[in-house]
Design a protein around this motif. Structure first.
Motif, PDB file in Angstrom:
ATOM      1  N   LEU A   1       0.814  -1.203   0.000  1.00  0.00           N
ATOM      2  CA  LEU A   1       0.000   0.000   0.000  1.00  0.00           C
ATOM      3  C   LEU A   1       0.855   1.264   0.000  1.00  0.00           C
ATOM      4  O   LEU A   1       0.602   2.188  -0.758  1.00  0.00           O
ATOM      5  CB  LEU A   1      -0.928  -0.020   1.225  1.00  0.00           C
ATOM      6  N   LEU A   2       1.891   1.303   0.834  1.00  0.00           N
ATOM      7  CA  LEU A   2       2.699   2.516   0.983  1.00  0.00           C
ATOM      8  C   LEU A   2       4.154   2.346   0.563  1.00  0.00           C
ATOM      9  O   LEU A   2       4.969   3.210   0.839  1.00  0.00           O
ATOM     10  CB  LEU A   2       2.651   3.002   2.439  1.00  0.00           C
ATOM     11  N   GLY A   3       4.494   1.259  -0.065  1.00  0.00           N
ATOM     12  CA  GLY A   3       5.877   1.067  -0.491  1.00  0.00           C
ATOM     13  C   GLY A   3       6.591   0.022   0.340  1.00  0.00           C
ATOM     14  O   GLY A   3       6.010  -0.682   1.152  1.00  0.00           O
ATOM     15  N   ARG A   4       7.892  -0.074   0.130  1.00  0.00           N
ATOM     16  CA  ARG A   4       8.694  -1.131   0.743  1.00  0.00           C
ATOM     17  C   ARG A   4       8.793  -1.051   2.264  1.00  0.00           C
ATOM     18  O   ARG A   4       8.925  -2.052   2.931  1.00  0.00           O
ATOM     19  CB  ARG A   4      10.104  -1.115   0.170  1.00  0.00           C
ATOM     20  N   HIS A   5       8.755   0.104   2.815  1.00  0.00           N
ATOM     21  CA  HIS A   5       8.996   0.258   4.252  1.00  0.00           C
ATOM     22  C   HIS A   5       7.699   0.579   5.002  1.00  0.00           C
ATOM     23  O   HIS A   5       7.603   1.579   5.702  1.00  0.00           O
ATOM     24  CB  HIS A   5      10.052   1.343   4.490  1.00  0.00           C
ATOM     25  N   GLU A   6       6.729  -0.318   4.839  1.00  0.00           N
ATOM     26  CA  GLU A   6       5.455  -0.144   5.530  1.00  0.00           C
ATOM     27  C   GLU A   6       5.611  -0.529   6.998  1.00  0.00           C
ATOM     28  O   GLU A   6       6.341  -1.456   7.335  1.00  0.00           O
ATOM     29  CB  GLU A   6       4.389  -1.051   4.919  1.00  0.00           C
ATOM     30  N   SER A   7       4.874   0.161   7.834  1.00  0.00           N
ATOM     31  CA  SER A   7       4.881  -0.221   9.247  1.00  0.00           C
ATOM     32  C   SER A   7       3.988  -1.443   9.442  1.00  0.00           C
ATOM     33  O   SER A   7       3.172  -1.786   8.586  1.00  0.00           O
ATOM     34  CB  SER A   7       4.384   0.936  10.107  1.00  0.00           C
ATOM     35  N   LEU A   8       4.140  -2.087  10.565  1.00  0.00           N
ATOM     36  CA  LEU A   8       3.340  -3.273  10.865  1.00  0.00           C
ATOM     37  C   LEU A   8       1.848  -2.936  10.918  1.00  0.00           C
ATOM     38  O   LEU A   8       1.011  -3.737  10.497  1.00  0.00           O
ATOM     39  CB  LEU A   8       3.797  -3.894  12.191  1.00  0.00           C
TER      40      LEU A   8
ATOM     41  N   ARG B   1      -4.269  -6.509   5.491  1.00  0.00           N
ATOM     42  CA  ARG B   1      -4.810  -7.872   5.635  1.00  0.00           C
ATOM     43  C   ARG B   1      -6.257  -7.834   6.103  1.00  0.00           C
ATOM     44  O   ARG B   1      -7.119  -8.525   5.563  1.00  0.00           O
ATOM     45  CB  ARG B   1      -3.998  -8.663   6.659  1.00  0.00           C
ATOM     46  N   PHE B   2      -6.506  -7.045   7.131  1.00  0.00           N
ATOM     47  CA  PHE B   2      -7.834  -6.972   7.732  1.00  0.00           C
ATOM     48  C   PHE B   2      -8.861  -6.514   6.698  1.00  0.00           C
ATOM     49  O   PHE B   2      -9.916  -7.133   6.538  1.00  0.00           O
ATOM     50  CB  PHE B   2      -7.812  -6.031   8.946  1.00  0.00           C
ATOM     51  N   VAL B   3      -8.551  -5.447   5.983  1.00  0.00           N
ATOM     52  CA  VAL B   3      -9.507  -4.889   5.026  1.00  0.00           C
ATOM     53  C   VAL B   3      -9.723  -5.832   3.840  1.00  0.00           C
ATOM     54  O   VAL B   3     -10.850  -6.006   3.376  1.00  0.00           O
ATOM     55  CB  VAL B   3      -9.058  -3.485   4.552  1.00  0.00           C
ATOM     56  N   ALA B   4      -8.651  -6.463   3.358  1.00  0.00           N
ATOM     57  CA  ALA B   4      -8.800  -7.395   2.231  1.00  0.00           C
ATOM     58  C   ALA B   4      -9.745  -8.536   2.604  1.00  0.00           C
ATOM     59  O   ALA B   4     -10.650  -8.893   1.832  1.00  0.00           O
ATOM     60  CB  ALA B   4      -7.433  -7.938   1.822  1.00  0.00           C
TER      61      ALA B   4
ATOM     62  N   MET C   1      -0.516 -15.469  14.084  1.00  0.00           N
ATOM     63  CA  MET C   1      -1.069 -14.120  14.267  1.00  0.00           C
ATOM     64  C   MET C   1      -1.600 -13.560  12.944  1.00  0.00           C
ATOM     65  O   MET C   1      -2.648 -12.910  12.924  1.00  0.00           O
ATOM     66  CB  MET C   1       0.000 -13.193  14.851  1.00  0.00           C
ATOM     67  N   ASP C   2      -0.900 -13.828  11.844  1.00  0.00           N
ATOM     68  CA  ASP C   2      -1.377 -13.371  10.534  1.00  0.00           C
ATOM     69  C   ASP C   2      -2.717 -14.023  10.196  1.00  0.00           C
ATOM     70  O   ASP C   2      -3.638 -13.360   9.717  1.00  0.00           O
ATOM     71  CB  ASP C   2      -0.359 -13.711   9.444  1.00  0.00           C
ATOM     72  N   ALA C   3      -2.814 -15.326  10.440  1.00  0.00           N
ATOM     73  CA  ALA C   3      -4.065 -16.041  10.165  1.00  0.00           C
ATOM     74  C   ALA C   3      -5.203 -15.496  11.022  1.00  0.00           C
ATOM     75  O   ALA C   3      -6.335 -15.351  10.549  1.00  0.00           O
ATOM     76  CB  ALA C   3      -3.887 -17.534  10.398  1.00  0.00           C
TER      77      ALA C   3
END
Length: 151
Positions: free
Chosen positions: A64-71, A78-81, A126-128
């Protein structure tokens, strides 16, 4: 008419001519069928995009914001998708909230496990959970919207 046979009766000829020019009147069933086809197509596209983002290499993963996205941004993505996926699945299976939640949670867990087959990706519980929570939230939002629409 050029090369087309016309009925001998002038009234019948007029009826045929009007039928050819009259626009197709869509019935309520046609509208429902078209809406369902649209929802199926949107759901498949959403699932394909999620699958691609989950199973592609890290360098090829859309960001969404490039290579250095924050967690926080990654969790939000992930949540929105999965929320969109849950929302769409809920429209495919109206009135079957538990089934829809089970499907979206199953997809989240399955794709996360499949990520383990990639050498540069690592599945995480945690991702799941984040993905499953987004999917369930989408189902709940959809159900809430459907209830508001019925009033």
């Amino acid at each position: 008419m050029h090369g087309q046979a016309t009925p001998a009766d002038p009234c019948l000829a007029l009826a045929v001519w009007q039928a050819r020019l009259a626009p197709h009147k869509r019935t309520q069933t046609d509208k429902r069928r078209m809406r369902r086809i649209f929802i199926i197509a949107a759901t498949v596209i959403c699932l394909l995009l999620i699958g691609y983002a989950t199973l592609t290499s890290l360098s090829g993963r859309p960001m969404l914001l490039g290579r250095h996205e924050s967690l926080k941004v990654v969790v939000f993505e992930r949540f929105v998708a999965y929320m969109i996926l849950g929302f769409l699945l809920s429209w495919l299976f109206p009135g079957r909230m538990i089934l829809t939640c089970a499907i979206v949670v199953g997809i989240a867990i399955s794709l996360e496990l499949l990520q383990g087959l990639r050498p540069d990706r690592d599945p995480a519980v945690m991702d799941a959970l984040e993905k499953a929570a987004g999917g369930i939230a989408g189902v709940l939002v959809s159900r809430w919207y459907q209830l508001l629409r019925q009033r």
